[in-house]
Design a protein around this motif. Structure first.
Motif, PDB file in Angstrom:
ATOM      1  N   GLN A  76       0.822  -1.217   0.000  1.00  0.00           N
ATOM      2  CA  GLN A  76       0.000   0.000   0.000  1.00  0.00           C
ATOM      3  C   GLN A  76       0.856   1.267   0.000  1.00  0.00           C
ATOM      4  OE1 GLN A  76      -3.504  -0.101  -0.202  1.00  0.00           O
ATOM      5  NE2 GLN A  76      -2.998  -2.240  -0.627  1.00  0.00           N
ATOM      6  N   ASP A  77       2.124   1.118  -0.395  1.00  0.00           N
ATOM      7  CA  ASP A  77       3.064   2.248  -0.471  1.00  0.00           C
ATOM      8  C   ASP A  77       3.282   2.921   0.879  1.00  0.00           C
ATOM      9  OD1 ASP A  77       3.486   1.935  -3.244  1.00  0.00           O
ATOM     10  OD2 ASP A  77       1.653   3.048  -3.668  1.00  0.00           O
ATOM     11  N   ASN A  78       3.361   2.084   1.904  1.00  0.00           N
ATOM     12  CA  ASN A  78       3.659   2.584   3.248  1.00  0.00           C
ATOM     13  C   ASN A  78       4.873   1.828   3.794  1.00  0.00           C
ATOM     14  OD1 ASN A  78       3.731   3.531   5.858  1.00  0.00           O
ATOM     15  ND2 ASN A  78       1.675   2.849   6.413  1.00  0.00           N
ATOM     16  N   PRO A  79       6.061   2.030   3.206  1.00  0.00           N
ATOM     17  CA  PRO A  79       7.240   1.276   3.652  1.00  0.00           C
ATOM     18  C   PRO A  79       7.626   1.589   5.087  1.00  0.00           C
ATOM     19  CG  PRO A  79       7.886   3.016   2.124  1.00  0.00           C
ATOM     20  CD  PRO A  79       6.385   2.952   2.092  1.00  0.00           C
ATOM     21  N   GLU A  80       7.383   2.817   5.544  1.00  0.00           N
ATOM     22  CA  GLU A  80       7.714   3.156   6.932  1.00  0.00           C
ATOM     23  C   GLU A  80       6.888   2.316   7.917  1.00  0.00           C
ATOM     24  OE1 GLU A  80       8.684   6.575   4.285  1.00  0.00           O
ATOM     25  OE2 GLU A  80       6.872   5.348   4.606  1.00  0.00           O
ATOM     26  N   GLY A  81       5.599   2.175   7.621  1.00  0.00           N
ATOM     27  CA  GLY A  81       4.749   1.338   8.471  1.00  0.00           C
ATOM     28  C   GLY A  81       5.172  -0.107   8.426  1.00  0.00           C
ATOM     29  N   ALA A  82       5.540  -0.587   7.232  1.00  0.00           N
ATOM     30  CA  ALA A  82       6.007  -1.962   7.094  1.00  0.00           C
ATOM     31  C   ALA A  82       7.284  -2.183   7.900  1.00  0.00           C
ATOM     32  CB  ALA A  82       6.246  -2.291   5.619  1.00  0.00           C
ATOM     33  N   LEU A  83       8.216  -1.231   7.810  1.00  0.00           N
ATOM     34  CA  LEU A  83       9.484  -1.355   8.528  1.00  0.00           C
ATOM     35  C   LEU A  83       9.263  -1.415  10.032  1.00  0.00           C
ATOM     36  CD1 LEU A  83      12.578  -1.418   8.438  1.00  0.00           C
ATOM     37  CD2 LEU A  83      12.544   1.087   8.450  1.00  0.00           C
ATOM     38  N   GLU A  84       8.353  -0.607  10.531  1.00  0.00           N
ATOM     39  CA  GLU A  84       8.066  -0.617  11.965  1.00  0.00           C
ATOM     40  C   GLU A  84       7.574  -1.989  12.424  1.00  0.00           C
ATOM     41  OE1 GLU A  84       5.113   1.636  15.185  1.00  0.00           O
ATOM     42  OE2 GLU A  84       5.346   2.422  13.158  1.00  0.00           O
ATOM     43  N   LEU A  85       6.727  -2.621  11.610  1.00  0.00           N
ATOM     44  CA  LEU A  85       6.207  -3.940  11.969  1.00  0.00           C
ATOM     45  C   LEU A  85       7.287  -5.018  11.865  1.00  0.00           C
ATOM     46  CD1 LEU A  85       2.668  -3.854  10.355  1.00  0.00           C
ATOM     47  CD2 LEU A  85       3.197  -4.030  12.780  1.00  0.00           C
ATOM     48  N   TYR A  86       8.143  -4.937  10.832  1.00  0.00           N
ATOM     49  CA  TYR A  86       9.233  -5.907  10.730  1.00  0.00           C
ATOM     50  C   TYR A  86      10.178  -5.785  11.917  1.00  0.00           C
ATOM     51  CZ  TYR A  86       7.992  -7.255   5.941  1.00  0.00           C
ATOM     52  OH  TYR A  86       7.353  -7.754   4.832  1.00  0.00           O
ATOM     53  N   LYS A  87      10.424  -4.555  12.354  1.00  0.00           N
ATOM     54  CA  LYS A  87      11.301  -4.371  13.516  1.00  0.00           C
ATOM     55  C   LYS A  87      10.632  -4.878  14.793  1.00  0.00           C
ATOM     56  CE  LYS A  87      14.353  -0.744  11.836  1.00  0.00           C
ATOM     57  NZ  LYS A  87      14.986   0.578  12.088  1.00  0.00           N
ATOM     58  N   THR A  88       9.320  -4.737  14.875  1.00  0.00           N
ATOM     59  CA  THR A  88       8.593  -5.329  16.004  1.00  0.00           C
ATOM     60  C   THR A  88       8.736  -6.844  15.987  1.00  0.00           C
ATOM     61  OG1 THR A  88       6.973  -3.524  15.999  1.00  0.00           O
ATOM     62  CG2 THR A  88       6.333  -5.564  17.114  1.00  0.00           C
ATOM     63  N   ALA A  89       8.631  -7.436  14.788  1.00  0.00           N
ATOM     64  CA  ALA A  89       8.796  -8.886  14.657  1.00  0.00           C
ATOM     65  C   ALA A  89      10.191  -9.304  15.084  1.00  0.00           C
ATOM     66  CB  ALA A  89       8.520  -9.310  13.216  1.00  0.00           C
ATOM     67  N   ILE A  90      11.198  -8.505  14.756  1.00  0.00           N
ATOM     68  CA  ILE A  90      12.577  -8.819  15.163  1.00  0.00           C
ATOM     69  C   ILE A  90      12.702  -8.808  16.681  1.00  0.00           C
ATOM     70  CG2 ILE A  90      14.939  -7.897  15.183  1.00  0.00           C
ATOM     71  CD1 ILE A  90      14.414  -7.003  12.251  1.00  0.00           C
ATOM     72  N   ARG A  91      12.085  -7.820  17.329  1.00  0.00           N
ATOM     73  CA  ARG A  91      12.137  -7.766  18.797  1.00  0.00           C
ATOM     74  C   ARG A  91      11.437  -8.968  19.413  1.00  0.00           C
ATOM     75  NH1 ARG A  91      11.161  -2.242  17.713  1.00  0.00           N
ATOM     76  NH2 ARG A  91       8.935  -2.473  18.149  1.00  0.00           N
ATOM     77  N   LYS A  92      10.351  -9.410  18.781  1.00  0.00           N
ATOM     78  CA  LYS A  92       9.616 -10.561  19.313  1.00  0.00           C
ATOM     79  C   LYS A  92      10.378 -11.865  19.100  1.00  0.00           C
ATOM     80  CE  LYS A  92       5.748  -8.245  20.316  1.00  0.00           C
ATOM     81  NZ  LYS A  92       5.194  -8.120  21.681  1.00  0.00           N
ATOM     82  N   ALA A  93      11.081 -11.968  17.957  1.00  0.00           N
ATOM     83  CA  ALA A  93      11.794 -13.213  17.623  1.00  0.00           C
ATOM     84  C   ALA A  93      13.136 -12.852  16.998  1.00  0.00           C
ATOM     85  CB  ALA A  93      10.952 -14.074  16.677  1.00  0.00           C
ATOM     86  N   PRO A  94      14.133 -12.539  17.815  1.00  0.00           N
ATOM     87  CA  PRO A  94      15.423 -12.054  17.289  1.00  0.00           C
ATOM     88  C   PRO A  94      16.210 -13.078  16.492  1.00  0.00           C
ATOM     89  CG  PRO A  94      15.503 -12.348  19.678  1.00  0.00           C
ATOM     90  CD  PRO A  94      14.080 -12.504  19.280  1.00  0.00           C
ATOM     91  N   MET A  95      15.769 -14.326  16.483  1.00  0.00           N
ATOM     92  CA  MET A  95      16.462 -15.355  15.702  1.00  0.00           C
ATOM     93  C   MET A  95      15.769 -15.631  14.367  1.00  0.00           C
ATOM     94  SD  MET A  95      18.987 -15.894  17.596  1.00  0.00           S
ATOM     95  CE  MET A  95      19.747 -17.286  16.761  1.00  0.00           C
ATOM     96  N   ASP A  96      14.737 -14.866  14.057  1.00  0.00           N
ATOM     97  CA  ASP A  96      13.971 -15.076  12.822  1.00  0.00           C
ATOM     98  C   ASP A  96      14.638 -14.332  11.672  1.00  0.00           C
ATOM     99  OD1 ASP A  96      12.084 -15.594  10.902  1.00  0.00           O
ATOM    100  OD2 ASP A  96      10.659 -14.087  11.633  1.00  0.00           O
ATOM    101  N   GLU A  97      15.326 -15.063  10.807  1.00  0.00           N
ATOM    102  CA  GLU A  97      16.081 -14.429   9.724  1.00  0.00           C
ATOM    103  C   GLU A  97      15.189 -13.711   8.713  1.00  0.00           C
ATOM    104  OE1 GLU A  97      15.074 -18.578   8.356  1.00  0.00           O
ATOM    105  OE2 GLU A  97      15.830 -17.669  10.198  1.00  0.00           O
ATOM    106  N   LYS A  98      13.950 -14.198   8.545  1.00  0.00           N
ATOM    107  CA  LYS A  98      13.068 -13.592   7.548  1.00  0.00           C
ATOM    108  C   LYS A  98      12.720 -12.149   7.900  1.00  0.00           C
ATOM    109  CE  LYS A  98      11.148 -14.952   4.428  1.00  0.00           C
ATOM    110  NZ  LYS A  98      11.468 -14.810   2.982  1.00  0.00           N
ATOM    111  N   SER A  99      12.533 -11.865   9.188  1.00  0.00           N
ATOM    112  CA  SER A  99      12.189 -10.499   9.579  1.00  0.00           C
ATOM    113  C   SER A  99      13.351  -9.553   9.301  1.00  0.00           C
ATOM    114  CB  SER A  99      11.812 -10.464  11.060  1.00  0.00           C
ATOM    115  OG  SER A  99      10.637 -11.225  11.302  1.00  0.00           O
ATOM    116  N   TYR A 100      14.576  -9.983   9.592  1.00  0.00           N
ATOM    117  CA  TYR A 100      15.753  -9.164   9.273  1.00  0.00           C
ATOM    118  C   TYR A 100      15.845  -8.934   7.761  1.00  0.00           C
ATOM    119  CZ  TYR A 100      17.725  -9.578  13.995  1.00  0.00           C
ATOM    120  OH  TYR A 100      17.954  -9.488  15.339  1.00  0.00           O
ATOM    121  N   TYR A 101      15.633 -10.011   7.021  1.00  0.00           N
ATOM    122  CA  TYR A 101      15.733  -9.926   5.562  1.00  0.00           C
ATOM    123  C   TYR A 101      14.698  -8.960   4.988  1.00  0.00           C
ATOM    124  CZ  TYR A 101      15.355 -11.488   0.681  1.00  0.00           C
ATOM    125  OH  TYR A 101      15.289 -11.539  -0.683  1.00  0.00           O
ATOM    126  N   ASN A 102      13.446  -9.108   5.416  1.00  0.00           N
ATOM    127  CA  ASN A 102      12.390  -8.244   4.892  1.00  0.00           C
ATOM    128  C   ASN A 102      12.607  -6.792   5.298  1.00  0.00           C
ATOM    129  OD1 ASN A 102      10.905 -10.242   3.540  1.00  0.00           O
ATOM    130  ND2 ASN A 102       9.885 -10.874   5.426  1.00  0.00           N
TER     131      ASN A 102
END
Length: 339
Positions: free
Chosen positions: A240-266
């Motif tokens: 939806q052309d909201n990369p800032e919102g997407a980035l915030e959620l991916y970083k939240t996912a990283i905090r929840k699961a710091p060993m999840d490589e997909k969240s870092y990658y995305n």
């Protein structure tokens, strides 16, 4: 009469399985004073000792099969389940365990045949019909899967999982409206089913983005720690052309699961789009640390390195990408640019 018939048969099976166990593992084997072949694994050997004293005990074969299965020793697990079913051919739990082993061993057709036998033995067992429908769905046997779901719903008309599989089938068949209706029914029966809300979000996003975010929010409300739910909404926001919102959620996912490589990658991909090359480089590095065989992460780290002017690092990452995935065209193009 049946036990007498099986006595000689199972003794032969026992000997064969011990030989398979001995040959199928790299661990050294030995014999104890009773002549029982030992694998070197205490948990397995304890069951083997008990089987040597009680070779007609189907539960012991199934128990050892489950241990082999947990240790990824699939051939030995299958051999033991074959022995268990020869002694107790109507045990539905044994059919389910053997099916799981076949599926994890990439023997989907054998898994299908096993569950077909299970529903023939116990036609009122809803779990067997659902498992059969899931395998048929995986094998793209959509009409057969829908027929199995119909059998399950005749037993339990309010089964959320049955409606979920129905939705998956209709989605694959391209009938999006019926898929949405089925997923909606599933969510109403079991509002805690995370995957249903995600599917509703994805399907609504494909036809009407206005409702999609609500469904993703429902999924996150069900399990706020789920990286799957967080990433699903992030992907939607990115589309939806909201990369800032997407980035915030991916970083939240990283905090929840710091060993999840997909969240870092995305997150790294979004940072590339935002032209934050150094931060993108760091995120791809973390993806690689968590998954050293992640070819795409090496490629994009190389891309970020190239953009930062670190050509030596870029070449190393492009070359590593090609070693992991020789068909990776973009990595070869990157090498051509730098060489």
């Amino acid at each position: 009469m049946k036990k007498i018939t099986f006595l000689l048969y199972t003794t032969t099976i026992l000997t064969a399985i011990f030989l398979i166990s001995a040959c199928g593992n790299d661990a050294p084997t030995d014999q104890n004073t009773d002549g029982v072949v030992l694998s070197g694994d205490d948990e397995i050997d304890q069951v083997s000792q008990r089987l040597s004293q009680d070779p007609n005990n189907a539960e012991l074969y199934a128990l050892r099969a489950e241990i082999f299965y947990e240790k990824n020793s699939y051939d030995q697990a299958i051999a033991d389940m074959t022995a268990a079913l020869s002694l107790d051919s109507v045990n539905i739990d044994y059919h389910h365990l053997l099916t799981d082993i076949y599926l994890d061993y990439f023997r989907s057709r054998l898994a299908l045949q096993t569950m077909e036998r299970a529903v023939a033995i116990a036609p009122e067992d809803i779990s067997s019909w659902l498992k059969l429908s899931e395998i048929q769905l995986f094998l793209k046997m959509n009409q057969a899967s829908l027929a199995s779901i119909d059998k399950a719903l005749r037993i339990d008309p309010q089964n959320a999982l049955a409606f979920f599989f129905m939705g998956k089938n209709f989605e694959e068949l391209g009938d999006i409206n019926r898929a949405i209706n089925a997923f909606q029914e599933s969510s109403e029966i079991d509002p805690e089913m995370l995957d249903t809300w995600i599917k509703l979000g994805q399907l609504h996003a494909s036809i009407d983005g206005n409702l999609a975010e609500t469904f993703y929010d429902n999924a996150i409300e069900v399990d706020s720690s789920s990286t799957i739910a967080l990433s699903a909404k992030a992907e939607y926001l990115w589309d939806q052309d909201n990369p800032e919102g997407a980035l915030e959620l991916y970083k939240t996912a990283i905090r929840k699961a710091p060993m999840d490589e997909k969240s870092y990658y995305n997150a790294g991909l979004v940072l590339l789009e935002l032209d934050a090359m150094e931060e993108a480089y760091d995120h791809f590095t973390m993806a690689i640390e968590n998954a050293p065989l992640y070819a795409a992460a090496y490629y994009y780290r190389g891309y970020a390195a190239e953009a930062l002017g670190n050509n030596e690092q870029a070449v190393q990452d492009y070359e590593h990408t090609i070693r992991l995935a020789p068909e990776y065209v973009q990595a070869r193009e990157g090498l051509n640019r730098l060489k």
